[in-house]
Design a protein around this motif. Structure first.
Motif: not given
Length: 385
Positions: A36, A45, A47, A52
């Motif tokens: 991840c 991304d 985030r 996630t």
């Protein structure tokens, strides 16, 4: 007697399977979280990692795996459960190649991955020997039995030796700056031996309570619970300090060997794991430990070492530089580069805040006496230079 022996073997097998399952799931969870972080770092991304689904799946699997390892202590002897942490290293070595897809060059395959696979094979053989020749002693973790073991003279003598050794190592580590990886990881191993002893007591008493024989009213349960949490916290602190100074592969191999050895010794003294075992079983169990140690060493031996960030420039590594201590000459860098160190070019417009500090460097007299009090010189370079 045969029925009792069959029950013990069955419980040992359940404990071993729980430990193997737990370590395998923990390894998968850690690699999921690593995947991840790598995916987020290599993409745009915005985030955060905790937003996630992959990271949360890894956290859930980690908790599940730790629960399985914790439950395994209630079924099998301590000397069997502790060495089975080698399963996590086997899984990480394989998952790191398949799942994370670590890059490798063909010329590095024989040097790195063949040894890793040989190490995995040896670790699997060692695990088989550990499970096959594990001690068959199994005692109910009642409050009376744990209290009796806690005040027995072999354990009191062992605790005295361990406390003295821990204090000596801590003194050399804190006061004498003995930052050797063996010193730090031996501190971790001594704390870890008490952690696993208390974990087995807490897990066994909880299991008996679930089965109907309540053990939570014994004060020894809460004593063991507090010791388990305290030793685990300090163990993690020392591991964090070691990870800041040494490579993770070195910590994994040396830490596994030291922690397993000390924990097995603590289990043999406190829970009398090898009491009544014949010499053949003890020797084969020790052989399984040695083979597992060798397998872990081969798995971690050729891991890539991280290159630490060095914010300073090595003066002898700069092209065209004279040594600072060579005949008392000062260092003057090549100003063709985009960065100058020691002397500034065209520094008339630089504020006093960023002006170079006064350095205690003795200079040879050049020109008039008015320049003799200046501790350094700003060289003017022509285009020819």
């Amino acid at each position: 007697m045969p029925r009792n022996l069959n029950l013990i073997l069955k419980e040992n097998l359940i404990g071993a399977l729980l430990a193997i399952f737990g370590h395998l799931v923990v390894s998968i969870a850690l690699n999921l979280q690593k995947y991840c972080h790598i995916r987020l770092a290599g993409s745009k991304d915005p985030r955060a990692y905790f937003k996630t689904k992959t990271w949360w799946l890894g956290l859930f699997l980690m908790l599940l795996g730790e629960l399985g390892v914790f439950a395994s202590y209630a079924f099998a002897p301590l000397s069997l459960i502790v060495p089975l942490s080698v399963v996590s290293m086997i899984a990480s070595a394989i998952i790191g190649i398949i799942f994370i897809k670590e890059k490798w060059k063909p010329k590095d395959f024989l040097r790195r991955y063949v040894l890793s696979f040989v190490g995995c094979g040896l670790a699997i053989v060692g695990t088989y020997l550990l499970v096959t020749f594990a001690p068959n002693s199994h005692e109910k973790m009642t409050g009376e039995n744990i209290t009796r073991h806690l005040v027995s003279w072999p354990f009191l003598l062992y605790m005295l030796v361990e406390i003295v050794l821990f204090c000596l190592l801590l003194y050399f580590y804190k006061e004498k700056n003995a930052n050797s990886v063996v010193v730090i990881l031996l501190l971790v191993a001594l704390l870890g031996s008490m952690t696993v002893v208390t974990v087995k007591a807490v897990a066994g008493m909880l299991m008996l309570s679930i089965q109907g024989t309540l053990q939570l009213h014994y004060p020894i349960f809460y004593v063991m619970l507090v010791c388990m949490v305290a030793t685990a916290v300090y163990q993690a602190a020392f591991l964090s300090q070691a990870s800041q100074m040494y490579d993770s592969s070195l910590i994994a191999s040396v830490g596994y060997i030291l922690s397993t050895t000390v924990a097995i010794t603590a289990g043999a003294v406190f829970y009398l794991d090898f009491l009544g075992e014949d010499a053949l079983h003890i020797c084969m169990f020790a052989l399984g430990c040695l083979i597992a140690f060798l397998g872990v060493f081969l798995i971690t031996r050729n891991r890539k070492k991280s290159i630490p960030f060095e914010p300073y420039i090595s003066m002898d590594a700069m092209p065209g530089m004279q040594n600072m201590h060579d005949k008392g000459m000062t260092v003057q860098p090549d100003l063709k580069a985009s960065f100058s160190y020691g002397a500034l070019e065209n520094n008339d417009n630089i504020s006093e805040i960023y002006a170079p500090a006064t350095l205690p460097i003795m200079q040879e007299e050049h020109g008039s006496r008015s320049a003799s009090g200046v501790p350094y010189r700003v060289l003017e370079h022509t285009k020819k230079e």
